[in-house]
Design a protein around this motif. Structure first.
Motif, PDB file in Angstrom:
ATOM      1  N   GLY A  65     -27.370   2.766  28.642  1.00 38.60           N
ATOM      2  CA  GLY A  65     -28.082   4.015  28.849  1.00 38.60           C
ATOM      3  C   GLY A  65     -27.689   4.677  30.154  1.00 38.60           C
ATOM      4  N   ILE A  66     -28.206   5.879  30.344  1.00 40.88           N
ATOM      5  CA  ILE A  66     -28.056   6.628  31.591  1.00 40.88           C
ATOM      6  C   ILE A  66     -29.457   7.077  31.973  1.00 40.88           C
ATOM      7  CG2 ILE A  66     -27.058   8.671  32.701  1.00 40.88           C
ATOM      8  CD1 ILE A  66     -24.865   6.797  31.870  1.00 40.88           C
ATOM      9  N   TYR A  67     -29.820   6.869  33.219  1.00 36.87           N
ATOM     10  CA  TYR A  67     -31.132   7.336  33.646  1.00 36.87           C
ATOM     11  C   TYR A  67     -31.082   7.788  35.091  1.00 36.87           C
ATOM     12  CZ  TYR A  67     -32.004   3.009  36.295  1.00 36.87           C
ATOM     13  OH  TYR A  67     -31.937   1.988  37.206  1.00 36.87           O
ATOM     14  N   VAL A  68     -32.128   8.507  35.493  1.00 39.20           N
ATOM     15  CA  VAL A  68     -32.278   8.950  36.884  1.00 39.20           C
ATOM     16  C   VAL A  68     -33.523   8.279  37.451  1.00 39.20           C
ATOM     17  CG1 VAL A  68     -32.881  10.923  38.346  1.00 39.20           C
ATOM     18  CG2 VAL A  68     -31.079  11.148  36.630  1.00 39.20           C
ATOM     19  N   ASN A  69     -33.345   7.544  38.548  1.00 37.43           N
ATOM     20  CA  ASN A  69     -34.506   6.980  39.228  1.00 37.43           C
ATOM     21  C   ASN A  69     -34.084   6.482  40.606  1.00 37.43           C
ATOM     22  OD1 ASN A  69     -37.254   5.851  39.598  1.00 37.43           O
ATOM     23  ND2 ASN A  69     -37.415   6.174  37.398  1.00 37.43           N
ATOM     24  N   ASP A  70     -34.858   5.588  41.174  1.00 36.23           N
ATOM     25  CA  ASP A  70     -34.714   5.201  42.576  1.00 36.23           C
ATOM     26  C   ASP A  70     -33.576   4.203  42.776  1.00 36.23           C
ATOM     27  OD1 ASP A  70     -35.398   5.212  45.223  1.00 36.23           O
ATOM     28  OD2 ASP A  70     -37.363   4.293  44.953  1.00 36.23           O
ATOM     29  N   TRP A  71     -32.891   4.348  43.929  1.00 34.98           N
ATOM     30  CA  TRP A  71     -31.842   3.421  44.320  1.00 34.98           C
ATOM     31  C   TRP A  71     -32.483   2.368  45.225  1.00 34.98           C
ATOM     32  CZ3 TRP A  71     -27.264   4.795  48.057  1.00 34.98           C
ATOM     33  CH2 TRP A  71     -26.315   3.774  48.029  1.00 34.98           C
ATOM     34  N   GLU A  72     -33.202   1.455  44.575  1.00 33.24           N
ATOM     35  CA  GLU A  72     -33.968   0.438  45.320  1.00 33.24           C
ATOM     36  C   GLU A  72     -33.937  -0.835  44.486  1.00 33.24           C
ATOM     37  OE1 GLU A  72     -36.343  -2.167  46.666  1.00 33.24           O
ATOM     38  OE2 GLU A  72     -37.597  -1.067  45.229  1.00 33.24           O
ATOM     39  N   ASP A  73     -33.372  -1.881  45.059  1.00 34.34           N
ATOM     40  CA  ASP A  73     -33.116  -3.101  44.283  1.00 34.34           C
ATOM     41  C   ASP A  73     -34.373  -3.708  43.667  1.00 34.34           C
ATOM     42  OD1 ASP A  73     -30.450  -2.942  44.667  1.00 34.34           O
ATOM     43  OD2 ASP A  73     -30.333  -4.410  46.277  1.00 34.34           O
ATOM     44  N   GLY A  74     -35.495  -3.624  44.404  1.00 30.22           N
ATOM     45  CA  GLY A  74     -36.749  -4.169  43.873  1.00 30.22           C
ATOM     46  C   GLY A  74     -37.143  -3.452  42.592  1.00 30.22           C
ATOM     47  N   LEU A  75     -37.059  -2.133  42.604  1.00 30.04           N
ATOM     48  CA  LEU A  75     -37.438  -1.366  41.412  1.00 30.04           C
ATOM     49  C   LEU A  75     -36.488  -1.633  40.244  1.00 30.04           C
ATOM     50  CD1 LEU A  75     -39.532   0.721  40.377  1.00 30.04           C
ATOM     51  CD2 LEU A  75     -37.791   2.452  40.781  1.00 30.04           C
ATOM     52  N   ILE A  76     -35.217  -1.773  40.556  1.00 30.88           N
ATOM     53  CA  ILE A  76     -34.243  -2.081  39.498  1.00 30.88           C
ATOM     54  C   ILE A  76     -34.604  -3.428  38.849  1.00 30.88           C
ATOM     55  CG2 ILE A  76     -31.828  -2.743  39.120  1.00 30.88           C
ATOM     56  CD1 ILE A  76     -31.120  -0.458  41.144  1.00 30.88           C
ATOM     57  N   HIS A  77     -34.971  -4.393  39.665  1.00 31.82           N
ATOM     58  CA  HIS A  77     -35.461  -5.679  39.144  1.00 31.82           C
ATOM     59  C   HIS A  77     -36.707  -5.460  38.271  1.00 31.82           C
ATOM     60  CE1 HIS A  77     -36.537  -9.985  39.255  1.00 31.82           C
ATOM     61  NE2 HIS A  77     -37.762  -9.568  39.478  1.00 31.82           N
ATOM     62  N   ASP A  78     -37.651  -4.655  38.758  1.00 25.31           N
ATOM     63  CA  ASP A  78     -38.880  -4.390  37.992  1.00 25.31           C
ATOM     64  C   ASP A  78     -38.555  -3.772  36.630  1.00 25.31           C
ATOM     65  OD1 ASP A  78     -40.558  -5.316  40.061  1.00 25.31           O
ATOM     66  OD2 ASP A  78     -40.611  -3.346  41.015  1.00 25.31           O
ATOM     67  N   PHE A  79     -37.630  -2.821  36.630  1.00 25.92           N
ATOM     68  CA  PHE A  79     -37.221  -2.200  35.363  1.00 25.92           C
ATOM     69  C   PHE A  79     -36.713  -3.264  34.386  1.00 25.92           C
ATOM     70  CE2 PHE A  79     -36.760   2.270  37.085  1.00 25.92           C
ATOM     71  CZ  PHE A  79     -37.420   2.905  36.051  1.00 25.92           C
ATOM     72  N   GLN A  80     -35.887  -4.158  34.872  1.00 24.86           N
ATOM     73  CA  GLN A  80     -35.256  -5.134  33.968  1.00 24.86           C
ATOM     74  C   GLN A  80     -36.282  -6.132  33.424  1.00 24.86           C
ATOM     75  OE1 GLN A  80     -31.811  -6.506  36.177  1.00 24.86           O
ATOM     76  NE2 GLN A  80     -30.753  -4.553  35.910  1.00 24.86           N
ATOM     77  N   ILE A  81     -37.226  -6.557  34.274  1.00 19.48           N
ATOM     78  CA  ILE A  81     -38.293  -7.460  33.826  1.00 19.48           C
ATOM     79  C   ILE A  81     -39.180  -6.761  32.789  1.00 19.48           C
ATOM     80  CG2 ILE A  81     -40.384  -8.689  34.579  1.00 19.48           C
ATOM     81  CD1 ILE A  81     -37.879 -10.028  35.580  1.00 19.48           C
ATOM     82  N   TRP A  82     -39.492  -5.519  33.087  1.00 15.34           N
ATOM     83  CA  TRP A  82     -40.370  -4.710  32.233  1.00 15.34           C
ATOM     84  C   TRP A  82     -39.740  -4.465  30.863  1.00 15.34           C
ATOM     85  CZ3 TRP A  82     -39.672   0.927  31.502  1.00 15.34           C
ATOM     86  CH2 TRP A  82     -40.776   1.551  30.933  1.00 15.34           C
ATOM     87  N   LEU A  83     -38.443  -4.161  30.849  1.00 23.07           N
ATOM     88  CA  LEU A  83     -37.754  -3.927  29.579  1.00 23.07           C
ATOM     89  C   LEU A  83     -37.708  -5.202  28.745  1.00 23.07           C
ATOM     90  CD1 LEU A  83     -34.914  -1.647  30.962  1.00 23.07           C
ATOM     91  CD2 LEU A  83     -36.684  -0.937  29.321  1.00 23.07           C
ATOM     92  N   GLU A  84     -37.533  -6.339  29.410  1.00 28.48           N
ATOM     93  CA  GLU A  84     -37.524  -7.605  28.688  1.00 28.48           C
ATOM     94  C   GLU A  84     -38.886  -7.869  28.044  1.00 28.48           C
ATOM     95  OE1 GLU A  84     -34.948  -9.390  27.926  1.00 28.48           O
ATOM     96  OE2 GLU A  84     -36.117 -10.918  26.891  1.00 28.48           O
ATOM     97  N   LYS A  85     -39.940  -7.415  28.708  1.00 27.91           N
ATOM     98  CA  LYS A  85     -41.298  -7.594  28.173  1.00 27.91           C
ATOM     99  C   LYS A  85     -41.521  -6.669  26.969  1.00 27.91           C
ATOM    100  CE  LYS A  85     -44.879  -6.430  30.741  1.00 27.91           C
ATOM    101  NZ  LYS A  85     -45.706  -6.336  31.963  1.00 27.91           N
ATOM    102  N   LEU A  86     -41.080  -5.418  27.089  1.00 31.96           N
ATOM    103  CA  LEU A  86     -41.295  -4.444  26.009  1.00 31.96           C
ATOM    104  C   LEU A  86     -40.352  -4.664  24.827  1.00 31.96           C
ATOM    105  CD1 LEU A  86     -41.918  -1.000  27.777  1.00 31.96           C
ATOM    106  CD2 LEU A  86     -43.586  -2.667  26.960  1.00 31.96           C
ATOM    107  N   ALA A  87     -39.174  -5.170  25.099  1.00 31.76           N
ATOM    108  CA  ALA A  87     -38.158  -5.325  24.044  1.00 31.76           C
ATOM    109  C   ALA A  87     -37.433  -6.653  24.255  1.00 31.76           C
ATOM    110  CB  ALA A  87     -37.176  -4.152  24.087  1.00 31.76           C
ATOM    111  N   PRO A  88     -38.099  -7.753  23.910  1.00 34.30           N
ATOM    112  CA  PRO A  88     -37.571  -9.086  24.255  1.00 34.30           C
ATOM    113  C   PRO A  88     -36.267  -9.413  23.522  1.00 34.30           C
ATOM    114  CG  PRO A  88     -39.897  -9.183  23.568  1.00 34.30           C
ATOM    115  CD  PRO A  88     -39.397  -7.823  23.214  1.00 34.30           C
ATOM    116  N   SER A  89     -35.412 -10.131  24.195  1.00 28.45           N
ATOM    117  CA  SER A  89     -34.240 -10.710  23.540  1.00 28.45           C
ATOM    118  C   SER A  89     -34.680 -11.964  22.785  1.00 28.45           C
ATOM    119  CB  SER A  89     -33.184 -11.070  24.590  1.00 28.45           C
ATOM    120  OG  SER A  89     -33.730 -12.003  25.507  1.00 28.45           O
ATOM    121  N   GLY A  90     -33.854 -12.433  21.895  1.00 25.88           N
ATOM    122  CA  GLY A  90     -34.090 -13.731  21.265  1.00 25.88           C
ATOM    123  C   GLY A  90     -35.075 -13.723  20.105  1.00 25.88           C
ATOM    124  N   LEU A  91     -35.606 -12.554  19.778  1.00 27.80           N
ATOM    125  CA  LEU A  91     -36.481 -12.502  18.607  1.00 27.80           C
ATOM    126  C   LEU A  91     -35.634 -12.492  17.335  1.00 27.80           C
ATOM    127  CD1 LEU A  91     -39.326  -9.971  19.543  1.00 27.80           C
ATOM    128  CD2 LEU A  91     -39.185 -12.426  19.938  1.00 27.80           C
TER     129      LEU A  91
END
Lengths: 137, 137, 137
Positions: free
Chosen positions: B49-75
């Motif tokens: 994807g392409i998105y616009v948001n903050d250049w902050e490593d903590g938030l990037i981590h939060d995005f990735q954790i959050w996406l895994e919760k909303l759309a889990p792998s391995g199902l």
């Protein structure tokens, strides 16, 4: 500069139905005579969306199951106090997106190998419309 | 009217990786000579994807954790019956969006103070492409 | 080809507030003199969004409850180690989208019967900006 507008109509048999529209968009782009530019493809109703993803029935099924999990039908939505029963359709279409902008290069849709444009209906069985606006040179 | 097209290539080391591309987009806009208009930045693969948001490593981590919760792998996704194992990547990129349109004003990207353009890879470790289409005057 | 740019400013009383901006966008399109083209409407801050949906208070309430469920505030987000406390606002705006492209036909916004453009604030009570870029003929 060329600007060309056309509309696609849908009246799905099912309440929820995803329909590939890449070829219809390409036909409108061809009619526009634009060879380099963009095509905006945008749902004109607020319970349907437009998205780009895979033309694979299993994945389309996965999308629909997933959207029902994230935005369930049948909840006690406040929107339903108006007499409507489709709040979940508004939410589902928000996740999928209601429009895409397709690049046009060398007189063709400039899509990657697996990109297909889809119309996503979440409250169908009635006439609904999509606008296609082509701009370029 | 000017129309200019270029492509960015990615081959990430990780399966999931978010990469800031604001500078690459700005460079393409500069090469286009467009001083007032728009730049469409659009992933050409359906698991990024392409998105616009903050250049902050903590938030990037939060995005990735959050996406895994909303759309889990391995199902047990139906898409996996085709031999694929990446249905979650299709879902995750849908939440993030697969394209943005960046306004161009006074020969520069017209972005707010914290806006940065990102490439979001969800099924990497192979060559993938993004199209940048610049239009304007 | 015409290109016209303007900005909308917001300073909401509430932290979360959705504001209909269809009329403001239409006024900018009128000022642009574009009769056939597009208007990009894009949030310039990364904790607010722009979306198209229903002008119905019940549904707006449903959206806000739903977003809180999908992207809760008050979690231990890593972004908060920077001193920020608004990671959920970044996630919520991502679901709603941060921009829309409105088609313009016959000198008016080419919207369906129920389509309205909204500004979605998730971290308000301070000055924030939206860019509107109109292009066409």
């Amino acid at each position: 500069m060329l600007v060309h507008t056309d509309y696609l109509w849908f009246n799905t048999k099912q309440k929820t139905e995803f329909i590939r529209i890449t070829d219809q968009v390409a036909a409108i782009v061809k009619a526009s005579a634009v060879t380099d530019g963009i095509a905006l493809v945008s749902a004109m109703h607020i319970t349907s969306g437009i998205y780009v993803n895979d033309w694979e029935d299993g994945l389309i099924h996965d999308f629909q199951i997933w959207l029902e999990k994230l935005a369930p039908s049948g909840l006690d939505y406040r929107h339903h106090q108006t007499g409507e029963d489709n709040a979940d359709a508004h939410l589902k279409r928000t996740i999928m997106g209601h429009q895409v902008v397709v690049p046009i290069t060398a007189a063709a849709l400039d899509l990657g190998p697996w990109e297909q444009v889809f119309y996503a209906e979440f409250d169908g069985q009635r006439k609904k419309r999509v606008v296609v606006k082509v701009m370029g040179i």
